[in-house]
Design an enzyme around this catalytic site. Structure first.
Site, short mmCIF file in Angstrom:
data_model
loop_
_atom_site.label_atom_id
_atom_site.label_comp_id
_atom_site.label_asym_id
_atom_site.label_seq_id
_atom_site.Cartn_x
_atom_site.Cartn_y
_atom_site.Cartn_z
N ILE A 419 33.02 34.53 36.74
CA ILE A 419 33.79 34.29 37.87
C ILE A 419 34.06 35.53 38.41
O ILE A 419 34.41 36.48 38.06
CB ILE A 419 34.90 33.43 37.73
CG1 ILE A 419 34.85 32.21 37.08
CG2 ILE A 419 35.62 33.38 39.11
CD1 ILE A 419 36.09 31.43 36.69
N HIS A 431 48.42 33.09 37.38
CA HIS A 431 47.61 32.63 36.43
C HIS A 431 47.39 31.14 36.42
O HIS A 431 46.52 30.75 36.05
CB HIS A 431 48.15 33.20 34.97
CG HIS A 431 48.14 34.39 34.85
ND1 HIS A 431 47.01 35.15 34.21
CD2 HIS A 431 48.93 35.73 34.93
CE1 HIS A 431 47.06 36.38 34.16
NE2 HIS A 431 48.30 36.62 34.60
N GLU A 461 36.93 34.93 31.79
CA GLU A 461 36.54 34.08 32.91
C GLU A 461 34.90 34.14 32.82
O GLU A 461 34.00 33.73 33.70
CB GLU A 461 36.74 34.65 34.31
CG GLU A 461 36.43 35.96 34.67
CD GLU A 461 37.09 37.10 34.08
OE1 GLU A 461 36.89 38.22 34.35
OE2 GLU A 461 37.69 37.00 33.24
#
Length: 543
Positions: A419, A431, A461
């Site tokens: 990501i 978060h 991610e």
């Protein structure tokens, strides 16, 4: 096609149930009634695997009634009235199965490939309908429309109606979602749920509402609801449940090691478990136990209590001191009714104790339940808690296994995804929003890729994908379509909406020969995608 294999599996069990019932009607013997009950129970298991809750309920009602009327040996043959009642329940079940699968067959060609549009393979699993009905009260239409937007993004066709309206979509829907935002379900709403349960026999039914008391949940379940979800958690929990319903992969066959020195008992065990598609391997003495475990790798051990050389409890104590078998389920079988001995057997490492002669339905139920929990425990150590995908270690193991099992000449692509600018998302929005973005990409990957593919959260991610029968260029096309859709997706949070993107790199076998080389090459291609501006997919370039 895998879909026809899945259907053939339960069709065979349905035919077996009908055959055993016809035989009982002709001869009226107790042994035939037991075979019929076992066949019904096996059918319950089949529909459970397909997550067809309405058909499960029909089978369970038939099973409960049959148990009440047929389980006493002295009651046979049962009265003509009882026979007629059972026959009506069988006819209802047969008719419902026929109508459901005729309607689903009509939409198979339309729905097939929505998640696999770029990948055609004979291993595609049976894909269920993508229609979803949402029933909402006046306060729930905003939530319903938000849910519609999210589900539509994943390829679902959504109809929203009020509690008092009639649905336009047919009974081949994947799920029915009920919403009662500010209050618990009223008696009138419970009646609506019960009515729609009759219409949507094959659908999963979910209820979204405020935190409920246990007695309220029981009322909903009695009306036909399969699961209740707090309204505040709908964004993630509903989406996850719906995506899990879409494709039903063939369940891995269960394997049972039978340690039994009686040929008669062994034949009965093998015959019972075979009706539930449970594979068995037998030995007649516990001194062969470790060799059999090494060769067969079972999910459960059925252990006779009294055998030559040493007994079942002593064999279990040895196993529990051996790390690879310290947690494998062990079920004892014995004709000994002494309670103190049974307690001692369980205390020293056993999981259950069944008396001989055993009830075949009970034996199968215990075996399946123990194996299911054992596998769930194993899965919990392999899965990422946030996304439900394989974790880092399990992803690498799965990739190595997939490469090892490839057919001669078969391709396989590995893709690494990351990501973009994820740290800034966490820093700017917190978060919880970062977690939302991570979960959404996980759901999108699960919804668009096949159940035979590898999808794992590699760390933070970053994700890893393994696509069977696909080269790097085709994998890049598939992932690029997912990339475009993910970039358009609106992530709703308390403060508004954000968008996110990802970058990806692809490599393939046999251009690269090992799991390590594939991951390294895909990772290098991912780094190249980031160097070129992010939000793009790059292929590994051979030197």
């Amino acid at each position: 096609m895998m879909g026809s294999i899945v259907k053939d599996s339960f069709s065979e069990r349905l035919a077996a149930m009908n055959s055993h019932w016809k035989r009982y009607l002709l001869e009226g013997k107790f042994e035939q009634s037991i075979e019929f009950i076992v066949a019904v129970n096996s059918l319950v298991d089949s529909f459970n695997r397909l997550r067809m809750s309405g058909l499960v309920r029909l089978c369970e009602r038939l099973e409960s009634y049959a148990f009440a009327k047929l389980s006493t040996e002295s009651a046979h043959p049962i009265s003509s009235d009882d026979q007629e009642s059972i026959q009506k329940k069988i006819d209802t079940l047969n008719g419902m199965v026929e109508s459901i699968f005729l309607s689903q067959e009509a939409c198979r060609h339309q729905e097939k490939g929505l998640s696999n549009a770029l990948i055609e393979t004979k291993d595609d699993p049976w894909i269920k309908p993508r229609n979803v009905l949402v029933v909402a009260d006046n306060h729930g239409f905003d939530v319903a429309n938000e849910l519609k937007e999210q589900l539509s993004f994943f390829g679902f066709k959504i109809e929203i109606i009020a509690w008092e309206d009639s649905p336009a979509i047919d009974s081949a829907s994947l799920a029915v979602i009920f919403m009662s935002v500010n209050t618990e379900a009223t008696e009138q709403q419970l009646a609506v749920i019960a009515h729609l349960r009759q219409q949507f026999f094959s659908s999963s039914m979910l209820y979204l509402g405020e935190p409920l008391k246990p007695e309220s949940i029981v009322k909903l379940m009695r009306a036909g609801v399969d699961a209740t979800i707090p309204i505040k958690n709908h964004s993630t929990m509903v989406l996850s449940r719906i995506l899990d319903l879409v494709k039903t992969a063939p369940q891995e066959k269960s394997h049972v090691l039978v340690v039994e020195d009686s040929r008669v008992a062994l034949a009965s065990i093998e015959r019972t478990l075979a009706q539930y598609d449970i594979d068995t391997f037998s030995i007649n003495s516990p001194d062969k136990l470790f060799d059999a475990l090494e060769i067969y790798r079972p999910d459960l051990i059925l252990m006779d209590m009294h055998m030559p050389k040493f007994n079942g409890v002593e064999a279990t104590r040895v196993l529990r001191q051996t790390e690879p078998y310290a947690t494998i389920p062990i079920v004892y079988l014995s004709a000994d009714s002494e309670v103190s001995m049974q307690v001692e057997a369980l205390r020293l490492g056993g999981d259950q104790f069944l008396m001989k002669p055993f009830n075949p339905v009970l034996l199968a139920a215990v075996v399946e339940a123990k194996i299911s929990r054992y596998r769930e425990m194993q899965r919990s150590t392999q899965m990422d808690g946030l996304t439900g995908l394989l974790n880092h270690a399990s992803s690498k193991t799965k990739l190595a296994d997939m490469l090892r099992d490839l057919s001669l000449g078969q391709e396989m692509a590995v893709v690494m995804l990351d990501i973009d600018h994820f740290k800034s998302i966490n820093d700017s929005y917190g978060h919880p929003v970062g977690d939302l973005v991570i979960r959404t990409l996980a759901y999108l990957l699960k919804g668009r890729l096949r159940s035979i593919d590898l999808i794992g959260r590699y760390g933070g991610e970053e994700y890893i994908i393994g696509l069977l029968g696909v080269g790097a260029s085709q994998a890049a096309v598939i992932v690029d379509k997912i990339r475009q859709d993910f970039a358009r997706f609106a992530h709703h949070y308390v403060g508004g909406v954000i968008h996110a993107t990802f970058s990806a790199g692809a490599a393939s076998y046999p251009n690269l020969g090992s799991d390590f080389e594939l991951i390294e090459a895909a990772d290098n291609a991912l780094l190249q995608a980031k160097r070129l501006g992010r939000n793009r997919v790059e292929q590994h370039q051979s030197e």
